[in-house]
Design an enzyme around this catalytic site. Structure first.
Site, short mmCIF file in Angstrom:
data_model
loop_
_atom_site.label_atom_id
_atom_site.label_comp_id
_atom_site.label_asym_id
_atom_site.label_seq_id
_atom_site.Cartn_x
_atom_site.Cartn_y
_atom_site.Cartn_z
N ASP A 37 5.21 13.81 -10.29
CA ASP A 37 5.22 12.38 -10.61
C ASP A 37 5.72 12.20 -12.04
O ASP A 37 5.67 13.13 -12.85
CB ASP A 37 3.77 11.83 -10.49
CG ASP A 37 3.70 10.31 -10.34
OD1 ASP A 37 3.26 9.84 -9.28
OD2 ASP A 37 4.08 9.60 -11.30
N TYR A 140 15.62 -3.05 -2.32
CA TYR A 140 14.55 -2.18 -1.80
C TYR A 140 14.77 -1.92 -0.32
O TYR A 140 14.68 -0.78 0.15
CB TYR A 140 13.21 -2.88 -2.04
CG TYR A 140 11.98 -2.12 -1.59
CD1 TYR A 140 11.41 -1.15 -2.42
CD2 TYR A 140 11.38 -2.38 -0.37
CE1 TYR A 140 10.27 -0.46 -2.02
CE2 TYR A 140 10.23 -1.71 0.03
CZ TYR A 140 9.68 -0.75 -0.80
OH TYR A 140 8.55 -0.07 -0.39
N1 LIG Z 1 2.23 -0.40 -1.31
C1 LIG Z 1 2.90 -0.88 -0.29
O1 LIG Z 1 2.61 -1.96 0.23
C2 LIG Z 1 4.03 -0.07 0.31
C3 LIG Z 1 4.55 -0.50 1.55
C4 LIG Z 1 5.58 0.21 2.13
C5 LIG Z 1 6.08 1.34 1.50
N2 LIG Z 1 5.56 1.73 0.31
C6 LIG Z 1 6.14 2.92 -0.30
O2 LIG Z 1 5.12 3.88 -0.51
C7 LIG Z 1 5.46 4.68 -1.63
C8 LIG Z 1 4.30 4.72 -2.61
O3 LIG Z 1 4.05 3.40 -3.04
P1 LIG Z 1 2.67 2.92 -3.71
O4 LIG Z 1 2.36 1.61 -3.13
O5 LIG Z 1 1.68 4.01 -3.64
O6 LIG Z 1 3.20 2.69 -5.20
P2 LIG Z 1 2.50 2.95 -6.60
O7 LIG Z 1 3.31 2.18 -7.57
O8 LIG Z 1 1.02 2.73 -6.51
O9 LIG Z 1 2.72 4.52 -6.83
C9 LIG Z 1 4.02 5.06 -6.94
C10 LIG Z 1 3.93 6.40 -7.63
O10 LIG Z 1 5.29 6.90 -7.71
C11 LIG Z 1 5.51 7.35 -9.04
N3 LIG Z 1 6.94 7.23 -9.36
C12 LIG Z 1 7.67 6.10 -9.52
N4 LIG Z 1 8.93 6.40 -9.83
C13 LIG Z 1 9.01 7.75 -9.88
C14 LIG Z 1 10.06 8.66 -10.15
N5 LIG Z 1 11.28 8.24 -10.48
N6 LIG Z 1 9.78 9.99 -10.09
C15 LIG Z 1 8.54 10.42 -9.79
N7 LIG Z 1 7.51 9.61 -9.53
C16 LIG Z 1 7.74 8.29 -9.58
C17 LIG Z 1 4.66 6.44 -9.92
O11 LIG Z 1 4.40 7.03 -11.19
C18 LIG Z 1 3.39 6.30 -9.07
O12 LIG Z 1 2.49 7.35 -9.31
C19 LIG Z 1 6.74 4.11 -2.21
O13 LIG Z 1 7.85 4.85 -1.73
C20 LIG Z 1 6.76 2.70 -1.66
O14 LIG Z 1 8.07 2.19 -1.58
C21 LIG Z 1 4.55 1.05 -0.31
#
Ligand SMILES: NC(=O)c1ccc[n+]([C@@H]2O[C@H](COP(=O)([O-])OP(=O)(O)OC[C@H]3O[C@@H](n4cnc5c(N)ncnc54)[C@H](O)[C@@H]3O)[C@@H](O)[C@H]2O)c1
Length: 235
Positions: A37, A140
């Site tokens: 991360d 996105y």
């Molecule tokens: N939360 C939602 O509703 C949702 C819905 C559909 C898909 N997603 C997907 O699930 C995944 C996780 O999302 P989340 O909701 O847990 O988000 P979040 O923001 O809570 O966590 C994302 C994590 O990714 C890390 N990160 C971001 N950019 C990075 C990079 N360039 N290199 C390494 N680490 C990086 C951040 O530091 C963080 O720890 C993402 O791919 C997101 O698109 C989320």
């Protein structure tokens, strides 16, 4: 014997949110988990949009544990949410696609090299926005559609080499990322009426599907995109 006993697993973006829940779940099921991360809380600091950093991250896992069995490519960012496309800056597009799509490609590239000759399982975290329009965030949605194409093509390439590659497409999940979407003024009742279950998912509900998907219980499943979205995609 635990479901993922002794398996070495990389979880990108595992410092918070869905990735954190996946890391905790896999650890509880016996896996040796490495969180990669941007955050300093990670086991390995890595920007998934940088090939040099991804290469070093996977090499360090192999150096430390000698093998790689599982990878969950989960790191992602929301990007330019709420902007008309004509107002999206080139740099915003590049970063959204750089993390959400190129990042998955770079991770898969180096994970597949590490798994070569031994087999493994990869799960890419896409989104319902990989299937549906995201009117508030076309960049996105474009990236997540791309992740599904990447998942399917790679799944075919590696099926006979013993590496299964699938995607999970979450709906709205209760994390920091979702907070931005859920507090958007133009959608006061969100996630109603989009989500028949009328609530967000807990990160643990995504993690449970991921654990099954990378386990030997899903041994004949590859190239699939599984919606975990409270029914969002069927209405
Ligand atoms: N939360 C939602 O509703 C949702 C819905 C559909 C898909 N997603 C997907 O699930 C995944 C996780 O999302 P989340 O909701 O847990 O988000 P979040 O923001 O809570 O966590 C994302 C994590 O990714 C890390 N990160 C971001 N950019 C990075 C990079 N360039 N290199 C390494 N680490 C990086 C951040 O530091 C963080 O720890 C993402 O791919 C997101 O698109 C989320």
């Amino acid at each position: 014997m635990l479901l993922l006993e002794g398996k070495v697993a990389i979880i990108t973006g595992g410092a918070t949110g869905i990735g954190r829940a996946i890391a905790d779940n896999f650890s509880a099921k016996g896996a040796i988990v490495v969180i990669a991360d941007l955050s300093e809380d990670a086991d390995v600091c890595c920007d998934v949009a940088s090939e040099a950093q991804v290469d070093a991250m996977v090499s360090s896992v192999i150096g430390r544990h000698g093998r790689l069995d599982i990878a969950v490519n989960n790191a992602g960012i929301l990007g330019p949410f709420g902007k008309l496309l004509e107002h999206v800056e080139e740099a915003e597009w590049d970063r959204a696609l750089g993390v959400n799509l190129k990042g998955v490609f770079l991770c898969m590239k180096h994970e597949l090299t590490a798994m070569s000759g031994q087999g493994g399982a990869i799960v890419n975290i896409a989104s319902v926005a990989g299937f549906l329009a995201a009117p508030k965030n076309p960049a996105y949605s474009a990236a997540k559609h791309g992740v599904l194409g990447l998942t399917k093509g790679a799944a075919v390439q590696y099926a006979a080499r013993g590496i299964r590659i699938n995607a999970i497409c979450p709906g709205l999940v209760d994390t920091g990322m979702a907070a931005t979407i859920a507090t958007d003024d133009s959608m006061p009742d969100f996630p109603k009426p989009f989500v028949p279950m009328g609530r967000m998912a807990a990160p643990a509900e995504i993690a449970e599907v991921a654990a099954w998907l990378v386990s030997d219980n899903a041994s004949y499943l590859t190239g699939e995109a599984i919606g975990v979205d409270g029914g969002w995609r069927i209405v």
